[in-house]
Enzyme design. Structure first.
Site, PDB file in Angstrom:
ATOM      1  N   LYS A 120       1.189   4.326   1.625  1.00 39.34           N
ATOM      2  CA  LYS A 120       1.206   4.713   0.213  1.00 39.34           C
ATOM      3  C   LYS A 120       2.612   4.954  -0.314  1.00 39.34           C
ATOM      4  CE  LYS A 120      -1.063   5.922  -3.491  1.00 39.34           C
ATOM      5  NZ  LYS A 120      -1.605   4.765  -4.210  1.00 39.34           N
ATOM      6  N   GLU A 151      -0.833  -7.845 -11.536  1.00 41.45           N
ATOM      7  CA  GLU A 151      -1.445  -6.661 -10.928  1.00 41.45           C
ATOM      8  C   GLU A 151      -2.808  -7.018 -10.313  1.00 41.45           C
ATOM      9  OE1 GLU A 151      -0.452  -3.999  -9.918  1.00 41.45           O
ATOM     10  OE2 GLU A 151      -2.151  -2.645  -9.811  1.00 41.45           O
ATOM     11  N   ARG A 185      -0.291   7.910   4.159  1.00 45.54           N
ATOM     12  CA  ARG A 185       1.144   7.688   4.349  1.00 45.54           C
ATOM     13  C   ARG A 185       1.444   6.775   5.534  1.00 45.54           C
ATOM     14  NH1 ARG A 185       4.205  11.419   1.621  1.00 45.54           N
ATOM     15  NH2 ARG A 185       5.964  11.015   2.968  1.00 45.54           N
ATOM     16  N   GLU A 224      -3.838  -7.309  -1.501  1.00 44.93           N
ATOM     17  CA  GLU A 224      -3.552  -6.189  -0.606  1.00 44.93           C
ATOM     18  C   GLU A 224      -4.801  -5.580   0.015  1.00 44.93           C
ATOM     19  OE1 GLU A 224      -1.473  -2.842  -2.376  1.00 44.93           O
ATOM     20  OE2 GLU A 224      -2.567  -3.076  -4.236  1.00 44.93           O
ATOM     21  N   CYS A 263       4.836   7.900   7.060  1.00 45.05           N
ATOM     22  CA  CYS A 263       4.452   8.889   8.068  1.00 45.05           C
ATOM     23  C   CYS A 263       4.104  10.219   7.389  1.00 45.05           C
ATOM     24  CB  CYS A 263       5.539   9.168   9.105  1.00 45.05           C
ATOM     25  SG  CYS A 263       6.110   7.702   9.945  1.00 45.05           S
ATOM     26  N   LYS A 317      -3.703  -6.573  -6.357  1.00 44.47           N
ATOM     27  CA  LYS A 317      -4.842  -5.773  -5.882  1.00 44.47           C
ATOM     28  C   LYS A 317      -5.679  -6.606  -4.924  1.00 44.47           C
ATOM     29  CE  LYS A 317      -3.692  -2.787  -6.628  1.00 44.47           C
ATOM     30  NZ  LYS A 317      -2.644  -2.091  -7.294  1.00 44.47           N
ATOM     31  N   ASN A 334       9.503  12.190   9.957  1.00 43.34           N
ATOM     32  CA  ASN A 334       9.196  11.197   8.925  1.00 43.34           C
ATOM     33  C   ASN A 334      10.533  10.769   8.338  1.00 43.34           C
ATOM     34  OD1 ASN A 334       8.227   9.772   6.689  1.00 43.34           O
ATOM     35  ND2 ASN A 334       8.050  11.624   5.454  1.00 43.34           N
ATOM     36  N   GLY A 335      10.808   9.466   8.357  1.00 42.96           N
ATOM     37  CA  GLY A 335      12.087   8.987   7.815  1.00 42.96           C
ATOM     38  C   GLY A 335      12.716   7.994   8.766  1.00 42.96           C
ATOM     39  N   HIS A 393       3.624 -26.106 -14.636  1.00 44.56           N
ATOM     40  CA  HIS A 393       4.912 -26.402 -13.995  1.00 44.56           C
ATOM     41  C   HIS A 393       4.824 -26.296 -12.479  1.00 44.56           C
ATOM     42  CE1 HIS A 393       6.847 -26.594 -17.876  1.00 44.56           C
ATOM     43  NE2 HIS A 393       6.258 -25.449 -18.191  1.00 44.56           N
ATOM     44  N   TRP A 429       3.576   5.362  10.354  1.00 49.63           N
ATOM     45  CA  TRP A 429       3.711   3.989   9.871  1.00 49.63           C
ATOM     46  C   TRP A 429       4.966   3.461  10.541  1.00 49.63           C
ATOM     47  CZ3 TRP A 429       7.167   0.917   7.096  1.00 49.63           C
ATOM     48  CH2 TRP A 429       6.646  -0.278   6.560  1.00 49.63           C
TER      49      TRP A 429
HETATM   50  C1  F6R Z   1       0.238  -1.490  -4.772  1.00 48.42           C
HETATM   51  C2  F6R Z   1       1.074  -0.347  -4.537  1.00 48.42           C
HETATM   52  C3  F6R Z   1       2.520  -0.567  -4.272  1.00 48.42           C
HETATM   53  C4  F6R Z   1       3.355   0.511  -4.965  1.00 48.42           C
HETATM   54  C5  F6R Z   1       4.833   0.370  -4.559  1.00 48.42           C
HETATM   55  C6  F6R Z   1       5.718   1.358  -5.287  1.00 48.42           C
HETATM   56  O1  F6R Z   1      -1.088  -1.138  -5.001  1.00 48.42           O
HETATM   57  O2  F6R Z   1       0.623   0.757  -4.529  1.00 48.42           O
HETATM   58  O3  F6R Z   1       2.926  -1.841  -4.653  1.00 48.42           O
HETATM   59  O4  F6R Z   1       3.215   0.368  -6.332  1.00 48.42           O
HETATM   60  O5  F6R Z   1       4.958   0.575  -3.185  1.00 48.42           O
HETATM   61  O6  F6R Z   1       5.346   2.669  -5.008  1.00 48.42           O
HETATM   62  P1  F6R Z   1       5.735   3.867  -5.945  1.00 48.42           P
HETATM   63  O7  F6R Z   1       5.084   3.652  -7.258  1.00 48.42           O
HETATM   64  O8  F6R Z   1       5.223   5.075  -5.235  1.00 48.42           O
HETATM   65  O9  F6R Z   1       7.235   3.853  -6.056  1.00 48.42           O
END
Ligand code: F6R
Length: 611
Positions: free
Chosen positions: A606, A484, A27, A491, A2, A488, A99-100, A507, A73
């Protein structure tokens, strides 16, 4: 999660708030709302994005120079108009954005219901505004006092802004565990979850601390602790620049951030490496040199992409620093009873510096006596405040929800930490360090070359865009790169993707391979090259489509693979910094071709400030 924005001053509050909410949409973006003081409090809220709220309020009166807004969110209560913030008290006199998470909301709600309070939403936030109302009604307290007293009853995390019809020229703001910044202008104040909504109006900001509460008028700011002690605000100057928050001609923030990597990796190394002397300068860790020399074990904690960066660090710290490393998901680590001693060093990695699971894992390790280092991107965020020391990644604001430049910046910093540890412990020859640092200095230029493959990657994306599944394989540091790459793709394009150590394929996952299964293989010329070639043969024998990331000039894999993407030749230690880049571009183009919202993928946010 949020985003919150508040404004009090002489401008049109709606304009400031809406612009700010757009900046904070990373956010959370499942609903949005604004409250404006215009005679009394006028509330506008809508499920959907900030632009949906703008359309909804298009023809409505939006005047007023005091107000607050929220982009959500969802945690408690589905995304809907009625669960959107702001929420108001039973008598409509008070309004709140939050927010929280209020963890004890159910108990508070029950007690308030017994006193006759009726709730209009399913949120935890609404409970808090009813609690403030109840305290004002029963104890006759002023708004500030009532909020302060109410916060003592709250268990959980919050950043809140409160308005009242009875105090039309006042905003009350408070935080605990969720970020909040106050911008200081000329007879005006701004409040926001981060500095991005503020930077175009003022460079002077105050980062509110946990358990602080602010009383804000146009020409007055008083900050107290929630236990009622006056606090002296520390005004600092923002380094953030407005252009960092704009797309700068790119179609999406994610693409801009992918292209920023040569610069962000360079910024991350600036003033920290001295190749000629074979020296690394990490000011934040200097006073821990003795600790690093004698450390028995390093534990890395992180989530998501940051966890992948941690896996890269495991290889590098063990290879060069010769210290055993364990890499843990913060969310699992915090709920185990891990064996941690005072000799352990914990490295917490987080782009946002706000991830709830990572923060809780840090607190636990700290209680058990470990020394905690942070590797964070957002300056002034919560994790750097609770760690003993740390190194910022200096990648600049990352707005695309899928992490790109933050990952490569994390890997860069962790590479420096690995070399720093090796230097201090004497596990690396000076000449080797000179050699490695000299090569590392060239990495930004090599990343630039990786980006030149973009047009070729667009063609490959065209071939893969309709796939339903995709496998990513790698060995050594190519394995976290594979993880990774898979993250990507899933998501942002919603294609199911898995990353595997290449040798593990036989396996189990090999059963999935047929002509409909694309397999992306990290097959660069390094110590596991021959073995990866065998894995590619296994895929081809089962009619899988192979997309290989290869070293430029490669002949062997190129003969076998259906598609290849070349990256420049470099030391194996730097492979993740290069091989990740084409995978970011591949996911990006596939997602765009599938019509997905690349910067704001569904269900994601994010910074994950809830567990
Ligand atoms: C994927 C992504 C998430 C963050 C994860 C941790 O693209 O962005 O998997 O890496 O939520 O977030 P941080 O790094 O902010 O602790």
């Amino acid at each position: 999660m949020c985003g919150i924005v508040g404004y009090i001053g002489h401008r049109n509050a709606w304009d400031v708030i809406i612009k700010g909410l757009h900046r904070l949409e990373y956010r959370g973006y499942d609903s949005a709302g604004v409250a404006l003081m215009n005679g009394d409090i006028k509330t506008y809220k809508k499920a959907g994005k900030v632009s949906d709220l703008e359309n909804f309020a298009h023809d409505l009166d939006k005047s007023g120079s005091v107000g607050m807004g929220h982009t959500r969110w969802a945690t408690h209560g589905a995304p809907s108009d009625r669960n959107s913030h702001p929420h108001y008290s039973g008598d409509g006199r008070l309004s709140i954005i939050h927010n929280g998470i209020i963890e004890n909301y159910a108990v508070l709600k029950e007690a308030l219901q017994l006193k006759g309070h009726e709730f209009r939403s399913d949120t935890d936030t609404e409970v808090l505004i009813h609690l403030i109302e109840e305290i004002q009604n029963s104890d006759g307290l002023e708004l500030f006092e009532a909020v302060r007293v109410a916060l003592h009853e709250v268990v959980g995390a919050y950043a809140i802004v409160v308005m009242s019809n009875e105090d039309p020229d006042v905003l009350i703001a408070a935080r605990k565990g969720s970020p909040m910044v106050i911008g200081v202008g000329q007879d005006e104040y701004f409040i926001a979850s981060d500095a991005s909504p503020i930077v175009e109006y003022t460079k002077n900001v105050i980062y509110l601390k946990d358990n602080q509460i602010a009383y804000i008028k146009r020409d007055e700011l008083v900050i107290k602790s929630t236990d009622n002690r006056i606090q002296t605000p520390y005004i600092q100057e923002l380094e953030l620049k407005l252009e960092m928050l704009e797309k700068g001609g790119f179609d999406h923030f994610m693409l801009k951030e992918i292209y920023e990597q040569p610069r962000s990796i360079k910024d991350c190394m600036r003033g920290r490496i001295y190749p000629n002397e074979g020296k690394i300068q990490l000011g934040g860790l200097n006073e821990y040199t003795e600790k690093l020399k004698n450390v028995d074990r390093i534990i890395i904690i992180a989530c998501g992409t940051s966890w992948h960066a941690g896996l890269v660090a495991e290889y590098l710290i063990e290879e060069y620093g010769r210290v055993p490393v364990e890499v843990e998901y913060a969310s699992e680590f915090r709920y185990r009873n891990p064996i941690i001693s005072e000799k352990d060093i914990v490295i917490a990695i987080s782009q946002s510096g706000e991830t709830a699971d990572t923060m809780a894992a840090i607190e636990m390790a700290k209680e058990k006596g470990a020394t905690i280092f942070g590797v964070c991107n957002v300056v002034g965020s919560s994790i750097p405040r609770i760690t003993h020391a740390g190194v910022y990644t200096h990648a600049g604001p990352e707005i695309g929800v899928a992490s790109t430049k933050a990952f490569t910046a994390q890997v860069t910093v962790l590479t420096l930490i690995a070399f720093f540890i090796a230097e201090k412990r004497g596990t690396i020859k000076q000449s080797e360090l000179v050699h490695l640092l000299t090569e590392l200095e060239d990495v930004p230029g090599l990343v630039e070359k990786c980006l030149e493959a973009n047009d070729h990657i667009v063609q490959i994306a065209e071939e893969l865009k309709d796939s339903r599944n995709c496998l990513f394989l790698g060995r050594g540091t190519g394995f976290p790169v594979a993880l990774e790459g898979a993250l990507k793709l899933k998501e942002i394009s919603y294609i199911h993707a898995e990353g595997y150590p290449a040798a593990e394929m036989k396996h189990g996952p090999i059963a999935l391979i047929d002509e409909d299964m694309p397999v992306v293989v990290i097959a660069t010329k390094n110590s596991s090259y021959e073995k990866v070639i065998s894995n590619i043969q296994e895929v081809k024998a089962r009619k899988g489509t192979v997309i290989a990331i290869v070293t430029e000039g490669d002949k062997d894999v190129t003969k076998m693979a259906d598609y290849t993407i070349e990256i420049p030749n470099a030391n194996e230690a730097f492979l993740p910094l290069l091989a990740t880049v084409p995978l970011q571009l591949l996911s990006y183009h596939i997602a765009v071709m599938r019509g997905c919202n690349v910067d704001q993928p569904r269900n994601l946010a994010k910074s994950v400030t809830v567990e």
